[in-house]
Design an enzyme around this catalytic site. Structure first.
Site, PDB file in Angstrom:
ATOM      1  N   SER A  24       0.828  -1.207   0.000  1.00 45.52           N
ATOM      2  CA  SER A  24       0.000   0.000   0.000  1.00 45.52           C
ATOM      3  C   SER A  24       0.865   1.262   0.000  1.00 45.52           C
ATOM      4  O   SER A  24       1.670   1.467  -0.901  1.00 45.52           O
ATOM      5  CB  SER A  24      -0.937  -0.056   1.211  1.00 45.52           C
ATOM      6  OG  SER A  24      -1.871   1.002   1.197  1.00 45.52           O
ATOM      7  N   HIS A  39      -2.598  -0.920  -4.263  1.00 49.21           N
ATOM      8  CA  HIS A  39      -4.052  -0.924  -4.415  1.00 49.21           C
ATOM      9  C   HIS A  39      -4.575   0.495  -4.286  1.00 49.21           C
ATOM     10  O   HIS A  39      -3.839   1.422  -3.959  1.00 49.21           O
ATOM     11  CB  HIS A  39      -4.734  -1.869  -3.417  1.00 49.21           C
ATOM     12  CG  HIS A  39      -4.505  -1.523  -1.980  1.00 49.21           C
ATOM     13  ND1 HIS A  39      -4.881  -2.344  -0.938  1.00 49.21           N
ATOM     14  CD2 HIS A  39      -3.943  -0.431  -1.380  1.00 49.21           C
ATOM     15  CE1 HIS A  39      -4.552  -1.781   0.215  1.00 49.21           C
ATOM     16  NE2 HIS A  39      -3.983  -0.621  -0.035  1.00 49.21           N
TER      17      HIS A  39
END
Length: 217
Positions: free
Chosen positions: A113, A138
């Site tokens: 992330s 993501h």
């Protein structure tokens, strides 16, 4: 009852090992420091926790300190983090771009992330991952609650953050923003070799001696 509570408390798993105290000997005598302070002396910042306001401030302070110590000498950021807050990510990211020294980034374990963006944001040619590292990208997420107007405001902010994330990753990977947009629709997980092919890192390393990392610092 008190003894039983003490026994149960002692049986609980500990969050971390006790850090050893490193003894340094100098001409002025001996003094102790923890491993993180020792690493900082070597111009290494270790990001091994979730990225939030506290850890972001810690990293930013260390980057600014190391710049003030020597603005022409590289800084290394070692990363093993599950990611975290988007605003904390942008705070560290902007500081990395702001300071004068080149910044070498090294993934050890995982960079997921927000941490994956920081890994990719290192100085080109100085972004590394150990061979069994895991990298994940993501889209940003948030929990919407409150009145419909509040949810609408939050939705617009999520779209703004996503657009910014796509732009960051496009800049540092060389990919088109529309390709990034498709890839972050769901969790996209990379091995170290796949991360190199994607443009998130420049080199997969096994040992310091066998890599450019030996000369990057």
């Amino acid at each position: 009852m008190r003894h039983e509570q003490a026994r149960q408390a002692a049986a609980q798993p500990q969050g971390r090992y006790v850090l050893p105290n490193i003894i340094e000997k100098t001409s002025r005598g001996e003094y102790g420091m923890d491993p993180y302070s020792k690493l900082l002396k070597e111009r290494i910042v270790f990001l091994g926790v979730q990225i939030d306001d506290v850890s972001a401030n810690d990293v930013m302070a260390q980057l600014l300190f190391l710049e003030s110590e020597d603005p022409d000498r590289d800084i290394s950021i070692y990363i093993n983090s599950p990611g975290g807050s988007f605003t904390s990510l942008t705070a560290i990211y902007d500081t990395m771009q702001f300071v004068r020294p080149d910044i070498s980034t090294i993934c050890m374990g995982q960079a997921a992330s927000a941490a994956a963006v920081l890994l990719a944001a290192g100085t080109p040619g100085k972004r590394f991952a150990l061979e069994n590292s895991r990298i994940l990208i993501h889209q940003p997420s948030a929990q919407g609650e409150g009145q419909s107007s509040d949810i609408e405001i939050q939705a617009r902010e999520i779209l703004r953050m996503r657009s910014l994330l796509e732009r960051m990753l496009a800049v540092h990977t060389g990919k088109k923003e529309e390709d990034i947009r498709k890839d972050i629709e769901r969790d996209k997980i990379f091995s170290a070799d796949e991360a190199k092919e994607y443009g998130l890192i420049d080199e997969v390393i096994k040992t310091r001696k066998s890599s450019r990392l030996a000369t990057a610092r």
